[in-house]
Design a protein around this motif. Structure first.
Motif, mmCIF file in Angstrom:
data_model
loop_
_atom_site.group_PDB
_atom_site.id
_atom_site.type_symbol
_atom_site.label_atom_id
_atom_site.label_comp_id
_atom_site.label_asym_id
_atom_site.label_seq_id
_atom_site.Cartn_x
_atom_site.Cartn_y
_atom_site.Cartn_z
ATOM 1 N N PHE A 170 3.804 1.993 -2.148
ATOM 2 C CA PHE A 170 3.311 3.215 -1.508
ATOM 3 C C PHE A 170 4.527 4.185 -1.199
ATOM 4 N N ALA A 198 4.312 -2.769 -1.207
ATOM 5 C CA ALA A 198 3.131 -3.529 -0.667
ATOM 6 C C ALA A 198 3.005 -4.837 -1.249
ATOM 7 N N ALA A 225 -1.108 -12.660 6.414
ATOM 8 C CA ALA A 225 -1.350 -11.844 7.585
ATOM 9 C C ALA A 225 -1.597 -10.368 7.449
ATOM 10 N N SER A 226 -1.836 -9.760 8.779
ATOM 11 C CA SER A 226 -2.413 -8.436 8.561
ATOM 12 C C SER A 226 -1.350 -7.614 8.018
ATOM 13 N N GLY A 227 -1.504 -6.612 7.233
ATOM 14 C CA GLY A 227 -0.496 -5.950 6.470
ATOM 15 C C GLY A 227 0.360 -6.425 5.225
ATOM 16 N N CYS A 228 -0.205 -7.521 4.952
ATOM 17 C CA CYS A 228 0.429 -8.137 3.561
ATOM 18 C C CYS A 228 0.152 -7.602 2.330
ATOM 19 N N GLY A 229 -1.213 -6.961 2.494
ATOM 20 C CA GLY A 229 -1.605 -6.212 1.231
ATOM 21 C C GLY A 229 -2.961 -6.502 0.636
ATOM 22 N N LYS A 230 -3.660 -7.333 1.432
ATOM 23 C CA LYS A 230 -4.912 -7.965 1.018
ATOM 24 C C LYS A 230 -5.896 -6.997 0.650
ATOM 25 N N SER A 231 -6.183 -5.911 1.507
ATOM 26 C CA SER A 231 -6.797 -4.640 1.293
ATOM 27 C C SER A 231 -6.463 -3.901 0.090
ATOM 28 N N THR A 232 -5.140 -3.932 -0.288
ATOM 29 C CA THR A 232 -4.597 -2.916 -1.389
ATOM 30 C C THR A 232 -4.939 -3.720 -2.605
ATOM 31 N N ARG A 242 4.549 -8.492 4.030
ATOM 32 C CA ARG A 242 5.086 -7.678 3.168
ATOM 33 C C ARG A 242 6.444 -7.534 2.646
HETATM 34 N N1 LIG Z 1 -2.853 4.552 1.363
HETATM 35 C C1 LIG Z 1 -1.429 3.999 2.262
HETATM 36 N N2 LIG Z 1 -0.461 4.549 2.027
HETATM 37 C C2 LIG Z 1 0.680 4.053 2.461
HETATM 38 N N3 LIG Z 1 0.855 2.634 2.841
HETATM 39 C C3 LIG Z 1 -0.238 2.231 2.858
HETATM 40 C C4 LIG Z 1 -1.421 2.956 2.148
HETATM 41 N N4 LIG Z 1 -2.427 1.681 2.331
HETATM 42 C C5 LIG Z 1 -1.783 0.488 2.928
HETATM 43 N N5 LIG Z 1 -0.491 0.781 2.845
HETATM 44 C C6 LIG Z 1 0.751 -0.074 3.527
HETATM 45 O O1 LIG Z 1 0.671 -1.149 2.615
HETATM 46 C C7 LIG Z 1 0.576 -2.617 3.062
HETATM 47 C C8 LIG Z 1 -0.633 -3.447 3.025
HETATM 48 O O2 LIG Z 1 -1.546 -2.849 3.553
HETATM 49 P P1 LIG Z 1 -3.151 -3.511 3.514
HETATM 50 O O3 LIG Z 1 -3.495 -3.918 2.164
HETATM 51 O O4 LIG Z 1 -4.158 -2.822 4.355
HETATM 52 O O5 LIG Z 1 -2.881 -4.826 4.290
HETATM 53 P P2 LIG Z 1 -3.801 -6.154 4.789
HETATM 54 O O6 LIG Z 1 -5.192 -5.651 4.245
HETATM 55 O O7 LIG Z 1 -3.292 -7.301 4.244
HETATM 56 O O8 LIG Z 1 -3.846 -5.962 6.181
HETATM 57 C C9 LIG Z 1 0.864 -2.014 4.969
HETATM 58 O O9 LIG Z 1 2.163 -1.973 5.297
HETATM 59 C C10 LIG Z 1 0.052 -0.677 4.850
HETATM 60 O O10 LIG Z 1 0.657 -0.117 5.868
#
Ligand SMILES: Nc1ncnc2c1ncn2[C@@H]1O[C@H](COP(=O)(O)OP(=O)(O)O)[C@@H](O)[C@H]1O
Ligand SMILES: [Mg+2]
Length: 259
Positions: free
Chosen positions: A17, A22, A41-48, A211
């Protein structure tokens, strides 16, 4: 999993990003009919990771393959369930579940039949005519799962689907998901930060580092598909959960030190 082409596969998946990495070379395989978990952990990129698999977010490098073919965008072959309810508040449970089928212009009678089937699978018949604001959190998530299943996707992608529920509802929903999986045979990829959930539900757990997310361990869970909550009392389960927690703890400490 045997040598067959996986249903869904991430190969060397990288996501940046802006200048921030990520995901850093993630390899994950989900065989046809498997239920696989990614924990981190939260922020590790699972949703991404899930959004890329869904075709909603472009990747930077590597690939996500469905039946061996690169994912090029969203498609009806993949259903999505998110952490918090994304139901349409003005539509009843039945109308929410029917939504994806209406988009496909199926005949009314066919929609009704399919929706009834999935309301039954999700034990939602009694709530068919309720609006989302008349439902408990667990019921809302069941409706969201029914909506995703109704279009009969080949892969169900679940992003912390029970994360917003209280502990008791969550444990009921976990058993319920196992039932639905056994009943439908759907291939499922679930991401969660809940270690016990990842072990209890899945046949294989991928542990992601903080991350940038990287697979630091791949663990086969030996409990078989007919498992019940009984396995949570099993010493093997305790060991697996403790092991994964230790791995994640190291990363969490490093992340705190860095911050
Ligand atoms: N659209 C975006 N723009 C910039 N950074 C992003 C975006 N989406 C996620 N991130 C960053 O990517 C990392 C992984 O996010 P995310 O996939 O939401 O993690 P998780 O679901 O594991 O909590 C985080 O540091 C988040 O801030
Ligand atoms: Mg997330």
């Amino acid at each position: 999993m045997n040598g067959a082409v996986p249903k869904l596969e991430a190969v060397g998946l990288v996501k940046d990003f802006g200048g921030v990495r990520a995901l850093d070379g993630v390899d994950i395989r989900v065989g046809n009919g498997e239920l696989i978990a990614v924990v981190g952990a939260s922020g590790c990129g699972k949703s991404t990771l899930l959004a890329i698999a869904a075709g909603l977010v472009p990747l930077t490098a590597g690939a996500v393959l469905l039946d061996g073919h690169p994912v090029a965008g969203p498609g009806p072959d993949r259903g999505l369930v998110f952490q918090s309810s994304t139901l349409y508040p003005w539509r009843t449970v039945r109308e929410n579940v029917a939504f994806g089928l209406e988009l496909r212009h199926l005949r009314k009678a066919e929609i009704r039949e399919r929706v009834d089937g999935y309301l039954e699978v999700m034990r939602l018949q009694r709530f068919a005519d309720h609006l989302p604001n008349q439902l408990s959190g667990g019921m809302k998530q069941r409706t969201a799962i029914a909506r995703a299943l109704a279009t009969e996707p080949e892969v169900l992608l679940m992003d912390e689907p029970f994360g917003s529920l209280d502990a008791q509802t969550r444990s009921v929903m976990q058993e319920f998901l196992l039932d639905v999986w056994r009943e439908t045979g759907t291939t499922i990829l679930i991401v969660t930060h809940d270690v016990e959930e990842s072990v209890f539900l899945s046949e294989r757990v991928y542990v992601l580092s903080s991350r940038p997310g990287r697979v630091v361990e791949e663990i086969d869970v030996p409990f078989g598909r007919d498992r019940t909550r009984e396995v949570l009392r099993h010493p093997t389960c305790h060991d697996l959960v403790a092991h994964v927690r230790d791995r994640l703890h190291v990363w969490a400490e490093a992340a705190l030190a860095e911050a």
